[in-house]
Motif scaffolding. Sequence first.
Motif, PDB file in Angstrom:
ATOM      1  N   UNK A 112       0.821  -1.212   0.000  1.00 27.11           N
ATOM      2  CA  UNK A 112       0.000   0.000   0.000  1.00 27.11           C
ATOM      3  C   UNK A 112       0.859   1.269   0.000  1.00 27.11           C
ATOM      4  N   UNK A 113       2.079   1.197   0.532  1.00 27.77           N
ATOM      5  CA  UNK A 113       2.896   2.405   0.631  1.00 27.77           C
ATOM      6  C   UNK A 113       4.061   2.451  -0.348  1.00 27.77           C
ATOM      7  N   UNK A 114       4.147   1.492  -1.255  1.00 28.51           N
ATOM      8  CA  UNK A 114       5.248   1.535  -2.212  1.00 28.51           C
ATOM      9  C   UNK A 114       4.950   2.557  -3.311  1.00 28.51           C
ATOM     10  N   UNK A 115       5.759   2.599  -4.288  1.00 28.85           N
ATOM     11  CA  UNK A 115       5.742   3.537  -5.401  1.00 28.85           C
ATOM     12  C   UNK A 115       4.413   3.577  -6.154  1.00 28.85           C
ATOM     13  N   UNK A 116       4.202   4.686  -6.896  1.00 23.48           N
ATOM     14  CA  UNK A 116       3.045   4.822  -7.780  1.00 23.48           C
ATOM     15  C   UNK A 116       3.253   4.012  -9.053  1.00 23.48           C
ATOM     16  N   UNK A 117       4.454   4.075  -9.603  1.00 24.18           N
ATOM     17  CA  UNK A 117       4.737   3.423 -10.874  1.00 24.18           C
ATOM     18  C   UNK A 117       5.943   2.506 -10.737  1.00 24.18           C
ATOM     19  N   UNK A 118       5.939   1.455 -11.504  1.00 23.30           N
ATOM     20  CA  UNK A 118       7.056   0.521 -11.529  1.00 23.30           C
ATOM     21  C   UNK A 118       7.933   0.890 -12.724  1.00 23.30           C
ATOM     22  N   UNK A 119       9.227   1.067 -12.492  1.00 19.98           N
ATOM     23  CA  UNK A 119      10.126   1.579 -13.518  1.00 19.98           C
ATOM     24  C   UNK A 119      10.961   0.501 -14.207  1.00 19.98           C
ATOM     25  N   UNK A 120      10.689  -0.758 -13.891  1.00 19.79           N
ATOM     26  CA  UNK A 120      11.384  -1.871 -14.528  1.00 19.79           C
ATOM     27  C   UNK A 120      10.349  -2.915 -14.917  1.00 19.79           C
ATOM     28  N   UNK A 121      10.580  -3.617 -16.029  1.00 20.86           N
ATOM     29  CA  UNK A 121       9.646  -4.668 -16.414  1.00 20.86           C
ATOM     30  C   UNK A 121       9.907  -5.916 -15.568  1.00 20.86           C
ATOM     31  N   UNK A 122       9.169  -6.964 -15.820  1.00 20.91           N
ATOM     32  CA  UNK A 122       9.277  -8.188 -15.018  1.00 20.91           C
ATOM     33  C   UNK A 122      10.628  -8.874 -15.150  1.00 20.91           C
ATOM     34  N   UNK A 123      11.357  -8.544 -16.232  1.00 25.40           N
ATOM     35  CA  UNK A 123      12.683  -9.125 -16.450  1.00 25.40           C
ATOM     36  C   UNK A 123      13.792  -8.262 -15.861  1.00 25.40           C
ATOM     37  N   UNK A 124      13.422  -7.110 -15.277  1.00 26.81           N
ATOM     38  CA  UNK A 124      14.412  -6.217 -14.687  1.00 26.81           C
ATOM     39  C   UNK A 124      14.947  -5.170 -15.645  1.00 26.81           C
ATOM     40  N   UNK A 125      14.404  -5.119 -16.860  1.00 22.94           N
ATOM     41  CA  UNK A 125      14.838  -4.113 -17.826  1.00 22.94           C
ATOM     42  C   UNK A 125      14.147  -2.780 -17.542  1.00 22.94           C
TER      43      UNK A 125
END
Length: 137
Positions: A112-125
């Motif tokens: 609930x308190x983590x980031x708004x957006x994820x900046x890496x894809x599922x592979x870590x790119x």
Amino acid sequence: MQAWDDPYFVTLTIPNVPGHELSETLDTMIRKTWRTCTKRLERAGLSVVALRKVECTYNVDKDTYHPHFHVVVDGEEQAYWLISEWLNHNPKASEKAQDVRRWDSNKDLNEIFKYFAIFFDKKGNPIPVSAMYNLVV
């Protein structure tokens, strides 16, 4: 939330959208759909005590965005009503993509308190800069 009687963790999703629809989609989710859902719960006699967070992921393969809510709501009945109302207002959303579970502070607090957006894809790119622009602007 420690003072709440019966907290539940709810995820409310919609289908992915292209970048040019993201801003309007988020606006509709926040200003229209969320308000309508919570007002309907109140009209049904259910109190709405909740903490809501918007999160958005990016699908590199399809070049689409997945805005969704993570919500902690006080009450199991409220949690299920919220999903029901959400689906009424989002007919293209999959019932299976919504989630409700009893709040577990050890597991769900980070969610609930983590980031708004994820900046890496599922592979870590890293997400492409053009996609990042849509996520942060």
